[in-house]
Design an enzyme around this catalytic site. Structure first.
Site, PDB file in Angstrom:
ATOM      1  N   ASN A 120       0.870  -1.169   0.000  1.00 37.39           N
ATOM      2  CA  ASN A 120       0.000   0.000   0.000  1.00 37.39           C
ATOM      3  C   ASN A 120       0.904   1.214   0.000  1.00 37.39           C
ATOM      4  OD1 ASN A 120      -1.915   2.000   0.523  1.00 37.39           O
ATOM      5  ND2 ASN A 120      -1.856   1.637   2.726  1.00 37.39           N
ATOM      6  N   TYR A 261     -10.598  11.096   6.194  1.00 39.67           N
ATOM      7  CA  TYR A 261     -11.421  10.464   5.156  1.00 39.67           C
ATOM      8  C   TYR A 261     -11.118   9.005   4.879  1.00 39.67           C
ATOM      9  CZ  TYR A 261     -13.379   9.587   0.492  1.00 39.67           C
ATOM     10  OH  TYR A 261     -14.054   9.056  -0.558  1.00 39.67           O
TER      11      TYR A 261
END
Length: 483
Positions: A120, A261
């Site tokens: 990631n 977020y």
């Protein structure tokens, strides 16, 4: 356009996109099934493709595909993923991406056996590393940074996988969390600034790793700790966990936008509960930019916790004035005639009876290009709101991210091109306010020095060339090579 044509659209393309989520487990009889469930919990981190690789100690088994976890895996697919070790991945594709060939994890056989890897994040020096590797004869089958890491590992002269992985990650610049497995071991590594998350847990005596703690909750694992910035962990066949720090000066610079977020609100990262952080941001936002109104309405889903915090602090009723359709797919049949704000309406619908004649505060997590904010304001205005005050639970986003978030260039970011009054006018609101940097970090409860906030401040912890996206640069380099 024909009303029978199928068209793919991104209604959310005015939000940042986290490109990946990872999950891994060692020494569990249901390794593949646990990984499947872990990826289910991490689906919000990537919805383009997914893959799982397992090993029984001799052979590697894999299943990958484009789409959601629920669509890619059937029961028979998981049954075929035999073994007690597994790693899995969910991802978003970047512009110009070529689909399945970039679907992770990747699996290779090399001189020292089999390896599988997923990661990631984003390597900002990937293009330079790739050029050097290809000059020395390496052949690539994807445009992914992950494959660059694998080739660096394969070329290392280290005596063990741990030494070879150390050699590889020490050459990387950027933000990344890496999972690697061999036939017998599981490895996890995090960049020296800890920009991208990686957490450790235990389940029935087995070690598990994931991008977020919400994956542990689903499979019933106990959270142990975050993998530290710059840490390399190795889990041996007997369950022993060994920790190494290959980087000279690791210093935590965790991505603060995870709290705003990206992460699921039920996750806890770097000791901070994401829901509580978002709720606190709403409280600070109300203190900084109170306005008299009849109701506070969130833009679902990430706007819900800060809107609740805002309403509580302001003493204004919280209402779900925008109803989200949770069953919207990525493909739909377009109407023959144009419907104003069609893409947003497909996902959100205002509750007219609640909104008509009311002064409304809309709370959202960010403004990127501004197109979605403008359409939402137009919808709420058309539903009869007399005033619309937009409140944003992050500071103005003025700069691109180069550490694993698929973002527009700075020139496309509204806050980079306009001042506050111009932005307010452009989206059609009666007022607009963002939480301050001070308010954001007060809400998080940890100092700014421990975070990367480059998208707000332009202060990049790892030097980058902001004139170009490293993701697109690598893709263009790959596509322009002579055949």
């Amino acid at each position: 356009m024909s009303n029978t044509s199928l068209n793919e659209t991104h209604f959310d393309d005015d939000h940042f996109r986290d490109e990946c989520g990872v999950f891994g487990v060692l020494d569990h009889p249901e390794a593949a099934n646990l990984t499947y469930l872990g990826l289910y919990a991490l689906q919000h981190r990537g919805q383009e493709s997914t893959g799982i690789i397992s090993t029984d100690g001799t052979n590697f088994n894999n299943h990958r595909g484009m789409g959601l976890v629920s669509d890619v895996y059937q029961k028979e697919d998981i049954v075929k993923l035999e073994g007690r070790i597994a790693i899995g991945h969910v991802r978003y594709s970047t512009a110009g991406d070529l689909g399945l060939r970039n679907c992770q994890p990747f699996m290779y056989q090399y001189a020292h056996g089999g390896i599988a890897m997923c990661h990631n994040g984003n390597i900002v020096n990937a293009e330079a590393l790739r050029k050097g590797l290809e000059k020395d004869g390496s052949i690539f089958q994807s445009t992914s940074d992950t494959e660059v890491i694998i080739h660096l590992l394969a070329k290392s002269s280290g005596n063990s996988t741990r030494e070879r992985l150390t050699d590889a990650v020490k050459q990387l610049e950027g933000g990344f969390s890496v999972l690697l497995m061999t036939e017998t071991r599981l490895f996890g590594a995090r960049d020296p600034n800890g920009i991208r998350p990686l957490v450790l847990g235990k389940l029935d005596g087995s070690w598990v790793m994931a991008s977020e703690t919400c994956a542990f909750d689903l499979v019933g694992a106990d959270f142990v700790r975050d993998v530290e910035a710059g840490e390399l962990v190795v889990v041996d066949p007997d369950g022993t966990l060994r920790s190494y720090f290959p980087f000279e000066k690791p210093a935590i610079k965790f991505c603060v936008f995870e709290y705003v977020y990206f992460a699921r609100p039920d996750s806890t990262l770097e000791g901070v509960n994401v829901y509580q952080a978002r709720h606190n941001i709403g409280v600070e936002l109300a203190k900084e930019s109170y306005v008299d109104a009849d109701m506070v309405i969130p833009v679902p889903d990430s706007g819900v916790p800060p809107a609740m915090g805002f309403a509580l602090e302001a003493g204004i009723p919280f209402q779900m004035g925008l109803i989200r359709n949770h069953y919207v797919g990525r493909t739909f049949i377009e109407p023959k005639q144009s419907i104003r704000n069609f893409g947003v309406k497909l996902k959100l619908n205002p509750n007219r009876d609640m909104i008509a004649g009311k002064r409304v505060i809309l709370v959202d997590d960010s403004i990127v290009r501004g197109t979605t904010s403008r359409k939402i304001v137009e919808m709420v205005r058309a539903a009869g709101a007399t005033e619309i005050h937009m409140r944003i639970s992050s500071p103005p986003t003025k700069h691109s991210c180069f550490y694993g978030i698929n973002t527009p260039t700075s020139e496309e970011l509204m806050a980079n091109q306009m001042n506050l009054d111009e932005m307010c006018k452009a989206i059609g609101a009666d007022s607009l306010a963002f939480v301050s940097n001070e308010g954001l970090f007060k809400a998080v409860g940890k100092p700014r020095e421990l975070h990367c906030d480059a998208c707000f401040s332009g202060d990049y912890p790892v030097p980058v060339n902001e004139k170009r996206s490293p993701q697109l640069s690598l893709l263009r380099y790959y596509d322009k090579r002579p055949s």
